[in-house]
Enzyme design. Structure first.
Site, mmCIF file in Angstrom:
data_model
loop_
_atom_site.group_PDB
_atom_site.id
_atom_site.type_symbol
_atom_site.label_atom_id
_atom_site.label_comp_id
_atom_site.label_asym_id
_atom_site.label_seq_id
_atom_site.Cartn_x
_atom_site.Cartn_y
_atom_site.Cartn_z
ATOM 1 N N SER A 125 112.830 25.720 0.618
ATOM 2 C CA SER A 125 111.627 24.846 1.568
ATOM 3 C C SER A 125 110.640 24.824 0.811
ATOM 4 O O SER A 125 109.521 24.033 1.834
ATOM 5 C CB SER A 125 111.835 26.049 2.993
ATOM 6 N N LYS B 248 100.319 25.807 1.475
ATOM 7 C CA LYS B 248 99.543 24.663 1.215
ATOM 8 C C LYS B 248 97.985 24.621 0.991
ATOM 9 O O LYS B 248 97.668 25.764 1.102
ATOM 10 C CB LYS B 248 99.623 23.607 2.726
#
Lengths: 217, 217
Positions: free
Chosen positions: B137, B176
């Site tokens: 993922s 991120k």
DNA sequence: CAAAGCCCGGCACATATGTTCTGTTCGGAA
DNA sequence: TTCCGAACAGAACATATGTGCCGGGCTTTG
């Protein structure tokens, strides 16, 4: 408190103190303290007290001592396992980017820097060397600009290993999973969603096996 | 030979021998050898010869010694820099997959394993912990199944830092680059070819800062 | 060839350092 | 109370270990 099997055995405050001092001293000097160093460092009144507590720590698996040998204290993890694993020195031989071949004779090159790594990071094999990745040409191998790759010199590889392969007619090095298939070679990107490429076996030269990649922020 | 500033100074065969023995002995015992250990280990006839060569090695910047202190030898790199950096113990607190939040109180968890890493791998900051990545993922963060990520606990982050962000309404953790933009947050994948996502600031919870990633083969 | 310097051998010495012995103190158990 | 073991003090002891000194072979230099 009683019957707690997994818990660390109880350490007296003095013993914890000694343990902390040991860590601090070793990380500062790279060699262990003598009993008298511990004595003054932990404000303990007598060497025999230090000795007494070191014996307790040894029983409980937090240190290991060699008798009659000065400063012979090894730190353990509380379960009798060595805590300070040996480190491996890996020379950084330069940068790698698309189109730039790997060094052919890694041994003979003067390292611009040496990485100090533990065996939790790389397996200890002879000849390992590191390269800094420049540019994003290896993004399909999940390797980014600035990453460090650790390689083991190799001329051949077993199927499924990740290799640094020099593709002759493209004059390019690529990092892919290696699957020889008769007269040609399938090179599979590490990102499973990407398609493999196929090359003539003659056109592919294995230059090394990828051992690890590191990325820091 | 003269005036060669950058080159390593010449080491006699005996000195190289001693250096090799030092490395070997230290990695085996976690404490340095005594002069007499070196003597027998390198088949040298007299302690004074060992002492003589240790002095030369010290002049040339390959070791450092503390006078009058037994076994007080530190390995240097030939330019006077410490070679054996201290290691950092990083607990592995478990696995991370899409949809599984990070541990909230890393301090209180019992590590299933402890990684021993050098400062060449991770900066030494308090509270660091590691997670094994399960599944793909996080492929957009260039992180693959089986990789290890090292995190530093954080509740907030500076713009541009790579964070582990919990996105509340999706019930999902993502890695991120973090850019607060007024009432919303831009979360930029590490793969520059991918598009950022935008979330309400209220909907994003910074759980930690990504410090390093490791991958072994 | 002599002088000087580097490297080595052998050895004794001083001290750094682990070990041990004898007591003492302090709690808890009997 | 008495007894006992854990933890601590203090000191002496034994040895592990770094250092200094003297001399010899060898090469280099003038």
């Amino acid at each position: 408190m009683a019957g707690d099997l997994s818990a660390k055995q109880h350490l007296s405050e003095k013993q914890q103190d000694i343990l902390r001092f040991l860590e601090e001293f070793i990380s500062e000097h790279d060699y262990p303290p003598s009993i008298r160093d511990i004595q003054t460092g932990c404000d303990i009144s007598s060497t025999s007290v230090v000795d007494y507590n070191l014996k307790r720590l040894e029983e409980k698996g937090y240190i290991r001592r060699d008798r009659e040998v000065s400063r012979a204290i090894e730190l353990l993890d509380g379960q009798g396992e060595r805590r300070r694993r040996s480190t491996v020195q890996v020379p950084v031989l330069g940068k790698i980017a698309a189109g730039i071949p790997l060094p052919v004779h890694p041994d003979q090159m003067a390292p611009e820097e040496v990485l100090d790594l533990t065996e939790d990071t790389v397996p200890n094999r002879p000849g390992l060397y590191a390269l800094r990745v420049q540019g994003m040409s290896m993004i399909d191998a999940l390797i980014n600009d600035g990453d460090t790759v650790i390689l083991e010199p190799r001329n051949s590889a077993d199927p499924g290993e990740v290799v640094a392969a020099w593709i002759k007619d493209r004059e390019e090095t690529t990092l892919k999973k290696y699957y020889p298939e008769g007269a040609r070679v399938r090179l599979q990107p590490m990102n499973a969603s990407m398609d493999p490429i196929y090359e003539d076996a003659d056109n592919v030269e294995v230059q090394g096996r990828l051992v690890a990649t590191l990325r820091s922020f």
